[in-house]
Design an enzyme around this catalytic site. Structure first.
Site, mmCIF file in Angstrom:
data_model
loop_
_atom_site.group_PDB
_atom_site.id
_atom_site.type_symbol
_atom_site.label_atom_id
_atom_site.label_comp_id
_atom_site.label_asym_id
_atom_site.label_seq_id
_atom_site.Cartn_x
_atom_site.Cartn_y
_atom_site.Cartn_z
ATOM 1 N N CYS A 36 0.967 -1.238 -0.001
ATOM 2 C CA CYS A 36 -0.184 0.057 0.165
ATOM 3 C C CYS A 36 0.882 1.222 0.048
ATOM 4 O O CYS A 36 0.797 2.258 -0.938
ATOM 5 C CB CYS A 36 -1.038 -0.303 1.215
ATOM 6 S SG CYS A 36 -1.976 -1.454 1.139
ATOM 7 N N HIS A 37 1.744 1.517 0.876
ATOM 8 C CA HIS A 37 2.512 2.638 0.970
ATOM 9 C C HIS A 37 3.953 2.097 1.105
ATOM 10 O O HIS A 37 4.834 3.089 1.611
ATOM 11 C CB HIS A 37 2.249 3.506 2.147
ATOM 12 C CG HIS A 37 0.650 3.805 2.260
ATOM 13 N ND1 HIS A 37 -0.284 3.137 2.801
ATOM 14 C CD2 HIS A 37 0.050 4.688 1.395
ATOM 15 C CE1 HIS A 37 -1.562 3.636 2.589
ATOM 16 N NE2 HIS A 37 -1.190 4.558 1.639
ATOM 17 N N GLY A 38 4.330 0.983 0.814
ATOM 18 C CA GLY A 38 6.005 0.649 0.865
ATOM 19 C C GLY A 38 6.740 0.484 2.182
ATOM 20 O O GLY A 38 7.653 1.130 2.495
ATOM 21 N N PRO B 176 6.731 4.010 5.868
ATOM 22 C CA PRO B 176 5.902 4.868 6.634
ATOM 23 C C PRO B 176 5.342 4.333 8.071
ATOM 24 O O PRO B 176 4.905 5.175 9.006
ATOM 25 C CB PRO B 176 4.658 5.262 5.962
ATOM 26 C CG PRO B 176 4.652 4.296 5.078
ATOM 27 C CD PRO B 176 5.923 3.625 4.761
#
Lengths: 266, 187, 428
Positions: free
Chosen positions: B146-148, B161
């Site tokens: 999703c956001h690495g 994150p």
């Protein structure tokens, strides 16, 4: 206070009319004395455990008990309750019992159903996949699920007991349809598709109780009554606390009422 | 007619009946509140037992527990060594590998099995695992698409994150190869 | 009576709020208003009904959190509530038994209204709003009974919705039953809409209760003498005199409720409703809940379908015009010996109709002999219900209007106060 008696009388008439609604043209049921009768009645745990054995070894071949989960068997007020295990999921009896059963679960990653040992959270498996399969295997008659049987018949506990002990010789001259059996206690007429399920010594009780037909019928009725109303003990206990509380509160409020109205003619 | 200068003995009965009513309402409120808590059938699924004997080394299985995925990963000795070699001071969420393990029935840690809830601590996606090390992220653990976020094989956040390491569920070893997830060992 | 407010804000905050949202004033004026000083225990059923309504609302909202309005899941959901949901074994029977208790209280409340002339001038609107509440209660009770989706649920729904097939499709422009069902039989869509309406109706009832209480505050309560309030000496403030009396009565009523709830929760229901609904197999003996039995008996008393339906609805409709049928100048039947007699026969007729409703029409009240085939013959329930139905209607018309003309009332006290002082310890 006379008026309260009057309203109680009205209540009595209504409950009587309700009771009359339940009167049918059935044969007289046998009236047993039950451990769970009355406002203080509880389940006889030993009898209910034997009753579960009957259910497992005899009834469960055709009848399901789909609203009862394995863990329910060790809940408070249940046949296998053990105060040492307040969380019924941890009851060793129930864990061991569940493992003996094979449950179809799935679908798995490849989309197939698979078998696994039972878990305490599983409901007791029903003998047939669906009602149609049940009918097909029983000559068109549907063996009802027994989870609610003692509440789904008039005077249900006595009915189940009377039915199980009600197989008698067919009267002379009576025609019995093919695949049917004579039982005057049956609510749907004198002929029932279920053959007599209990015979002297049908099971061998683990606690050594003699397995007469009456004894087995009584035990399985105790168990099925629990299955239909598993919270009965809790409900009656709570009921008494509520009644006592309301009675004391009514005394206090009556005192309050008299105090407020003390100086008023009425 | 009642007035305001009544003797206290008469007030007492009103206070008593008022208080008794309030207590009754209070008791009755509890069932109304408690009925929203998870019901008995839901609670029956609060813990699961899991046989991990058939997981192969280097693989993971995903079990569903309380509606969430739980990763059970059988780590190779090389992976365990890599997890132990990390400088804890350099981590965002400082935990040694041993702190993320629990002992087996013999009282010794079982570093080959890493059990973690498969929910990214960033925004709740399920991180990917790849035995071939292609999609599992830079630290050969898990990678959240999703956001690495990159996790190592101990489930610790290394890059991206997410603020926290993958959460460890309560569990214990019933036997060497059977876990119960949802409950701590009874000491 | 509602002219002058009894609220006198003292603190700054109360004055500030009172100037903007006089909600405390509303509460005080609702509770502190002059009421006749001679109200007996029959007058406590209004407060009892308010408590039962709140109880039904609370338990109902909770049940809706766990219930699933789908034919495949509704029956299971009730079992789930009773077996698994925390305290579901308490809350579900509380709702089901509570409905019976609420009807019991409502019937006592209505009989009281008829006996003491509470429906009459100037309280016609209180009575009519009350009848609207009664109709809404009947609709809510009926739809609620369908939700558990047992055999009585579905067959009750089939029988009652089929009453509307008495309306010819040409008259309605569509098949009324198909419109009600949302299909060709009572099925999923029916269950789903009944659930929606069952959730809606109680809020309409609450709104109607507010109108009922509002209308009550205009002339204040009627009283056992039926004599209007004349002076302040006739009255007491509702609070604390009647709040405390009502509170006591409520607790006594709750004891009766609790007895049924905890010790005989199945006594008000029917065992067949614990058999899952089966649209292909009718139970041998369909009976509605006890509170509909008198109307059910009237329906079956008439051999013609349309006339039977009209009779049943007429029995409710006639209640709406009761204030104008009772033409006597005297409100309370305490001073009307003939009316009192006919009233008690009316109560017995209603109970008798309930008895008939619980029986098969062909069942015999008593046997007089045996026919050639060996079957007992005698006086059947269908004939008893016919006689009682005729009396039910005759009581409203022509008995009540004629009594208003011919009856010579007993002497009445000069005022409520005089009545109170005369029978200081009296009991009607």
């Amino acid at each position: 206070m006379l008026k309260w008696f009057a309203s109680l009388a009205v209540l009595a008439v209504f409950s009587a009319s309700g009771a009359m609604a339940s009167g049918g043209g059935e044969h007289k049921l046998k009236h047993e004395h039950w451990h769970f009768d009355g406002v203080f009645g509880t389940y006889d745990k030993a009898a209910a455990q034997r009753g579960f054995q009957i259910y497992q070894e005899v009834c469960s071949a055709c009848h399901g008990l789909k609203y009862v989960a394995f863990y329910n068997l060790a809940d408070e007020g249940a046949p296998f309750y053990d105060p040492e295990f307040p969380n019924s999921n941890e009851s060793p009896v129930v864990k061991a019992l569940a493992k003996q059963f094979t449950i179809t679960d799935g679908p798995d990653d490849s989309g197939d159903m698979f078998d696994r040992p039972g878990l305490t959270s599983d409901k007791l498996p029903s003998p047939f996949a669906n009602d149609m399969a049940a009918k097909a295997s029983n000559g068109g008659a549907l063996p009802p699920d027994l989870s609610l049987i003692t509440r789904a018949r008039h005077d249900g506990s006595n009915y189940v007991y009377s039915l199980l002990t009600g197989y008698i010789d067919t009267p002379h001259g009576m025609e019995i349809a093919a695949g049917m059996n004579y039982n005057p206690m049956f609510a749907g007429g004198d002929q029932i598709a279920m053959a007599q399920p209990l015979y002297e010594g049908s099971v061998e009780y683990t606690d050594g109780t003699e397995a007469s037909v009456e004894q087995m019928a009584k035990d399985v009725t105790e168990f099925l009554t629990w299955a239909a109303d598993p919270k009965m003990e809790q409900r009656k206990r709570t009921g008494w606390m509520v009644m006592i509380y309301l009675f004391l509160l009514s005394l206090l409020l009556y005192g309050s009422y008299r105090a407020v109205w003390r100086d008023v003619e009425h | 007619m009642a007035d305001t200068t009544e003797p206290t003995r008469r007030d007492f009965i009103h206070i008593a009946s008022g208080a008794a009513s309030v207590v009754g309402v209070g008791f009755f409120a509890w069932p109304l509140i408690d009925q929203m808590n998870p019901s008995a059938d839901t609670m029956a699924l609060a813990t699961i037992e899991l046989d991990i004997s058939n997981i192969e080394e280097g693989q993971q299985v995903v079990a569903k527990w309380q509606g969430k995925p739980v990763f059970i990963r059988y780590r190779t000795p090389a992976e365990i060594a890599a997890a132990d070699a990390v400088d804890v001071a350099s981590l965002r969420d400082k935990q040694t590998d041993d702190e993320r393990l629990i002992p087996g029935p013999d009282g010794k840690l079982k570093p080959q099995y890493l059990v973690a809830i498969g929910v990214c601590t960033h925004l709740g996606c399920v991180p990917l695992f790849d035995p071939n090390d292609e999609k599992g992220g830079e630290y050969r653990g898990w990678f959240c698409p999703c956001h690495g976020s990159h996790y190592d094989n101990s489930g610790r956040i290394r890059k991206g994150p997410a603020p926290k390491n993958l959460e460890i569920p309560p569990y214990w070893y019933i036997t060497d190869t059977v876990l119960e997830i949802g409950k701590e060992a009874v000491v | 009576m509602s002219g002058h407010s009894r609220y006198d804000p003292k603190t700054g905050i109360e004055k500030w709020l009172d100037a903007r949202l006089p909600i405390i004033r509303l509460g005080v004026d609702t509770l502190i208003f002059p009421s006749p000083r001679n109200l007996n225990y029959w007058w406590t059923f209004g407060a009892i009904l308010a408590v039962m309504l709140v109880s039904q609302l609370i338990t109902g909202i909770i049940l809706a959190m766990h219930y699933v309005p789908h034919p495949d899941h509704a029956f299971d959901a009730i079992q789930h509530i009773n077996r698994d949901v925390n305290y579901g074994w308490l809350l579900q029977p509380m709702h089901a038994v509570g409905a019976s208790m609420m009807f019991l209280a409502a019937y006592i409340h209505m009989f009281r209204g008829i006996y003491y002339g509470s429906a009459k001038n100037p309280r016609e609107m209180i009575w009519i709003v009350g009848m609207v509440i009664y109709l809404l209660m009947m609709a809510a009770g009926f739809m609620g009974y369908v939700l558990p989706w047992g055999q009585m649920s579905i067959w009750g729904a089939i029988v009652i919705t089929n009453l509307f097939s008495a309306i010819p499709p040409e008259a309605a422009g569509t098949s009324v039953t198909q419109w009600l069902w949302g299909g060709f039989s009572v099925d999923g869509p029916t269950l789903n809409r009944f659930f929606s309406l069952h959730y809606l109706l109680p809020f309409l009832i609450v709104a109607m209760v507010m109108l009922h209480v509002w209308a009550l505050h205009i002339p204040s309560n009627n009283n056992p003498t039926g004599i209007s309030i004349k002076t302040k000496a006739d009255t007491l403030d509702f609070h604390p005199y009647y709040t405390v009396k009502d509170a006591f009565a409520i607790v006594v009523f709750l004891m009766i409720f609790s007895w049924f709830l905890f010790f005989m929760p199945d006594s008000m229901g029917h065992p067949d409703n614990l058999i899952p609904a089966n649209p292909l197999s009718t139970p041998a003996h369909i009976v509605p809940e006890w509170y509909y039995l008198p109307f059910y008996a009237m329906l079956r008393a008439v051999p013609d379908k349309l006339l039977g339906v009209l009779t049943m609805f007429g029995a409710i409709a006639i209640l709406f015009v009761l204030p104008w049928l009772d033409t006597s100048k005297v409100r309370s039947m305490r001073y009307r010996p003939l009316a009192k007699l006919f009233f008690f026969i009316f109560v017995l007729a209603c109970l008798g109709l309930g008895w008939c409703g619980a029986k098969l029409p062909s069942d015999l009240v008593f046997a007089t002999g045996v026919d050639e085939a060996g079957n007992a013959v005698g006086f059947s329930f269908v004939w008893l219900s016919r006689i009682l139905t005729v009396y039910y209607f005759a009581f409203f018309f022509p008995i009540l209007p004629i009594l208003g003309w011919v009856e010579k009332p007993k002497p009445r006290p000069a005022s409520i106060e005089a009545s109170v002082l005369a029978h200081a310890k009296g009991d009607d």
